[in-house]
Motif scaffolding. Structure first.
Motif, PDB file in Angstrom:
ATOM      1  N   LEU A  73      -9.906   1.189  -5.598  1.00 20.48           N
ATOM      2  CA  LEU A  73      -9.681   0.739  -4.237  1.00 20.48           C
ATOM      3  C   LEU A  73     -10.557  -0.467  -3.926  1.00 20.48           C
ATOM      4  O   LEU A  73     -11.666  -0.592  -4.448  1.00 20.48           O
ATOM      5  CB  LEU A  73      -9.967   1.877  -3.255  1.00 20.48           C
ATOM      6  N   ALA A  96       0.809  -1.225   0.000  1.00 19.47           N
ATOM      7  CA  ALA A  96       0.000   0.000   0.000  1.00 19.47           C
ATOM      8  C   ALA A  96       0.836   1.266   0.000  1.00 19.47           C
ATOM      9  O   ALA A  96       0.311   2.356  -0.280  1.00 19.47           O
ATOM     10  CB  ALA A  96      -0.929   0.003   1.213  1.00 19.47           C
ATOM     11  N   SER A 136      -7.461  -2.374   4.638  1.00 18.62           N
ATOM     12  CA  SER A 136      -8.373  -1.435   3.985  1.00 18.62           C
ATOM     13  C   SER A 136      -9.771  -1.733   4.500  1.00 18.62           C
ATOM     14  O   SER A 136     -10.050  -2.844   4.948  1.00 18.62           O
ATOM     15  CB  SER A 136      -8.310  -1.565   2.453  1.00 18.62           C
ATOM     16  N   ASN A 170      -3.098   5.786  -0.372  1.00 19.64           N
ATOM     17  CA  ASN A 170      -3.736   4.571   0.106  1.00 19.64           C
ATOM     18  C   ASN A 170      -4.060   4.593   1.592  1.00 19.64           C
ATOM     19  O   ASN A 170      -4.391   3.568   2.188  1.00 19.64           O
ATOM     20  CB  ASN A 170      -2.898   3.346  -0.257  1.00 19.64           C
ATOM     21  N   ASN A 222      -8.331   6.208  -5.421  1.00 23.40           N
ATOM     22  CA  ASN A 222      -7.485   7.029  -4.553  1.00 23.40           C
ATOM     23  C   ASN A 222      -7.062   8.293  -5.296  1.00 23.40           C
ATOM     24  O   ASN A 222      -7.478   8.526  -6.435  1.00 23.40           O
ATOM     25  CB  ASN A 222      -6.287   6.230  -4.021  1.00 23.40           C
ATOM     26  N   GLU A 253      -3.396  -1.048  -6.156  1.00 27.07           N
ATOM     27  CA  GLU A 253      -4.840  -1.168  -5.927  1.00 27.07           C
ATOM     28  C   GLU A 253      -5.079  -1.699  -4.522  1.00 27.07           C
ATOM     29  O   GLU A 253      -5.225  -2.891  -4.292  1.00 27.07           O
ATOM     30  CB  GLU A 253      -5.472  -2.089  -6.977  1.00 27.07           C
ATOM     31  N   CYS A 254      -5.122  -0.797  -3.585  1.00 25.98           N
ATOM     32  CA  CYS A 254      -5.239  -1.167  -2.171  1.00 25.98           C
ATOM     33  C   CYS A 254      -6.690  -1.461  -1.801  1.00 25.98           C
ATOM     34  O   CYS A 254      -7.568  -0.656  -2.073  1.00 25.98           O
ATOM     35  CB  CYS A 254      -4.705  -0.046  -1.295  1.00 25.98           C
ATOM     36  N   CYS A 255      -6.953  -2.524  -1.157  1.00 23.88           N
ATOM     37  CA  CYS A 255      -6.090  -3.653  -0.884  1.00 23.88           C
ATOM     38  C   CYS A 255      -6.920  -4.926  -1.015  1.00 23.88           C
ATOM     39  O   CYS A 255      -8.136  -4.889  -0.828  1.00 23.88           O
ATOM     40  CB  CYS A 255      -5.509  -3.567   0.525  1.00 23.88           C
TER      41      CYS A 255
END
Length: 627
Positions: A328, A281, A358, A408, A322, A287-289
């Motif tokens: 996300l 992150a 997340s 993130n 984000n 691309e969290c998470c």
């Protein structure tokens, strides 16, 4: 950035006190690649960050950095580099090459008639927690020495590992053989307990990064050792010969490491599965998470996965992006990086989890959990801290007003407590006074006791305020009457710092005694252990031998305490240079992660752990009672 090669993958490299350091200059082509891909995280890590500075990366081997960028936790960064850039940045960062080949093994082989591995004796321990209860308790018969002898030790021999900055796992002792995971050196070793000579040595593709477990591979199978690697594979080695019997991948998510240690449970092996998005992150374009923790049970004979319990459902798109325009996902996290305990009679597995990475927060993060051994069905969950959503792009705790958050850390204003207060040590099963309790220690400094049947809280204590690397970091121990809680608290200022060791009477929940650790920087220790004034608590789990508690400090000191009174009986400094039996230059450092273990009349400890700014080292030290 190369940030969490150390934090969430294997850290490696030559970490010897006397090593020379001929560094490439600014005209090296890898400098530009470093500036582009790594410097943002490593040039000046934020205070309290787990990101290692570039100086720490420069103690790593070329093999370790390459593996991290091509198959490990930093693969997303490596994927953005072409072959030339990858080669150049590795050459720029890596430590000077150490001794080549296998001379460190070959020149220390036992005599031909002394290489037999005799498995007729009962093992001194079956894994990280010593027994299925995770008690880390040994009788005098198990350890081969009394508590009085365990408090009166001297160095018998030491063994250095090449290309190593830290020793993470515990070994297993059976008779006169010590089986040891030389993770960063990419070997599993069978050593003679009394001399340190090598009985067999088996190379591994990515190193065994956790403690070994010992057991039988099915009703008709051989006695074997199992361990998890940086590549996520669980490997079984024949204990007599070191031959690989099987290697399987038990993970649901092929990107995550096997961080915690497996444990034999009858005809099954129970495997904890971690997650790494907490580190990924930090990259704004990540691309969290999505990753989350799990427990898998595999067939001991074949390694076939029998069931998997997930800490949460599969992450889904959150319907937002984000600040960098990246989609996300959630929920995620609740990794399991500790070793489970097992009640074979009741058919229950107990495990412990970490924070969410997340949102939405789940009811299984920062929790103790009971599972059915036969099916993996969840029986109960005790959540010690709710809404602990955090990743390494975030500050610890709610951000100050006006703080500019990284992309993130988008959830910081959505009710998260943001503490990173995992359960790092596995649950301990205690039976006494007509009841059965599950005990667990948390990075918040909390020690919890819950009813084994229901998961309902019975008592709890907090020592200090904890931190992401503080509180109870890797585990607890018991002598059957008291539970011993080590507190790490690296860098936590007074008066909040509770670094030390604490004993709680389990039946009553009352604190029995406490010992506060103090910095040990006298004489020349500050030059040998530069962080001795801020990293001096106890992070690794203690070991109880016949009424004596052995505990290793972050500054390399090994302590012996009277279990009943807390009286400090002895101190040994392992952060020194060693003349090793295998002739490699050796230096001790921080004691972390694995902690001490024992068997055949000896006490063993891996000295050196350079993952989070602690003192690097590369030596397995064997102690014997003074004559």
């Amino acid at each position: 950035c190369l940030a969490v090669v150390v934090a969430a993958s294997v850290a490696g490299g030559l970490a010897l006190a006397q090593a020379t350091d001929a560094r490439p200059g600014d005209d090296h082509p890898g400098k530009a690649v470093y500036d582009k891909a790594c410097a943002a995280c490593h040039a000046a890590p934020e205070a309290g960050s787990r990101t290692p500075p570039v100086a720490a990366l420069r103690k790593m081997s070329a093999e370790t950095i390459t593996a991290a960028l091509t198959t490990g936790v930093m693969k997303p960064v490596g994927d953005g580099l072409d072959r030339r850039e990858l080669r150049d940045v590795v050459a720029y960062l890596a430590a000077p090459a150490g001794p080549a080949g296998t001379a460190w093994i070959d020149d220390n082989m036992c005599a031909a008639d002394k290489r037999t591995v005799d498995l007729s004796a009962k093992p001194a321990q079956i894994g990280y927690g010593v027994d299925l209860d995770n008690s880390r308790r040994m009788t005098a018969a198990q350890a081969g020495l009394t508590g009085k002898q365990a408090a009166n030790l001297e160095v018998a021999w030491s063994f250095a590992m090449p290309k190593t900055s830290g020793l993470r796992g515990n070994g297993v002792v059976v008779g006169s053989t010590l089986f040891y995971p030389a993770g960063q050196a990419n070997y599993v070793l069978a050593l003679d307990t009394r001399t340190g000579c090598v009985k067999w040595a088996t190379p591994t593709t990515s190193g065994i990064r956790n403690s070994l477990a010992y057991g039988k591979l099915g009703a008709n199978g051989p006695m074997a050792l199992v361990g998890g690697g940086g590549d996520g594979k669980l490997t079984a080695f024949d204990a007599k010969t070191g031959k690989v019997i099987w290697a399987v991948d038990p993970r649901h998510d092929k990107t995550v490491p096997l961080s915690g240690s497996a444990i034999f449970a009858g005809d099954k092996i129970v495997v904890p599965i971690s997650a790494i998005d907490v580190a990924n992150a930090m990259r704004p374009n990540f691309e969290c998470c999505k990753g989350h923790g799990a427990v898998a049970a595999v067939d001991a004979a074949t390694g076939k996965v029998l069931w998997t319990w997930h800490t949460m459902e599969t992450a889904k798109p959150l319907g937002r992006k984000n600040a960098q325009g990246v989609d996300l996902y959630g929920p995620s996290g609740a990794p399991i990086w500790s070793s489970p305990s097992v009640d074979l009679r009741k058919g229950v597995v107990y495990t412990a989890t970490g924070e969410n990475t997340s949102p939405p927060a789940t009811g299984t993060s920062d929790s103790l959990v009971a599972l059915d051994l036969a099916t993996g069905r969840q029986k109960w969950v005790f959540q010690a801290l709710a809404n602990d959503v955090w990743n390494m792009s975030c500050p610890v705790g709610p951000p100050a007003p006006g703080t500019k958050l990284k992309p993130n850390c988008f959830f910081a204003t959505e009710g998260s407590v943001m503490r990173d207060h995992d359960f790092g040590g596995g649950p301990l099963i205690w039976r006494g006074k007509g009841r059965e309790l599950i005990l667990g220690g948390q990075k918040s400094g909390d020690v919890w006791a819950v009813d084994a049947a229901t998961g309902k809280q019975v008592w709890h204590h907090q020592f200090g305020k904890g931190s992401p690397l503080g509180g109870v970091h890797w585990g607890i121990a018991t002598d059957g009457v008291r539970v011993f809680a080590p507190i790490a608290d690296p860098g936590v200022p007074e008066p909040l710092n509770a670094a030390g060791l604490y004993a709680i009477d389990i039946a009553t929940g009352k604190v029995a005694w406490s010992w506060k650790a103090q910095p040990g920087c006298d004489h020349d220790r500050k030059t040998k252990v530069p962080t001795c004034d801020v990293r001096f608590g106890i992070s690794a789990p203690p070991l109880v031998i016949d009424g004596t508690v052995i505990a290793g400090g972050l500054d390399g000191r090994l302590y012996a305490f009277d279990a009943k009174t807390g009286a400090l009986l002895a101190t040994h400094d392992t952060a020194v240079a060693y003349q090793t039996v295998n002739k490699l230059a050796g230096a001790g450092g921080s004691i972390d992660a694995g902690g001490p273990f024992a068997g055949d009349g000896m006490v063993f400890v891996g000295s050196g752990y350079g993952s989070f700014g602690q003192q690097a080292g590369n030596v397995l030290v064997a102690f014997r009672p003074k004559k």
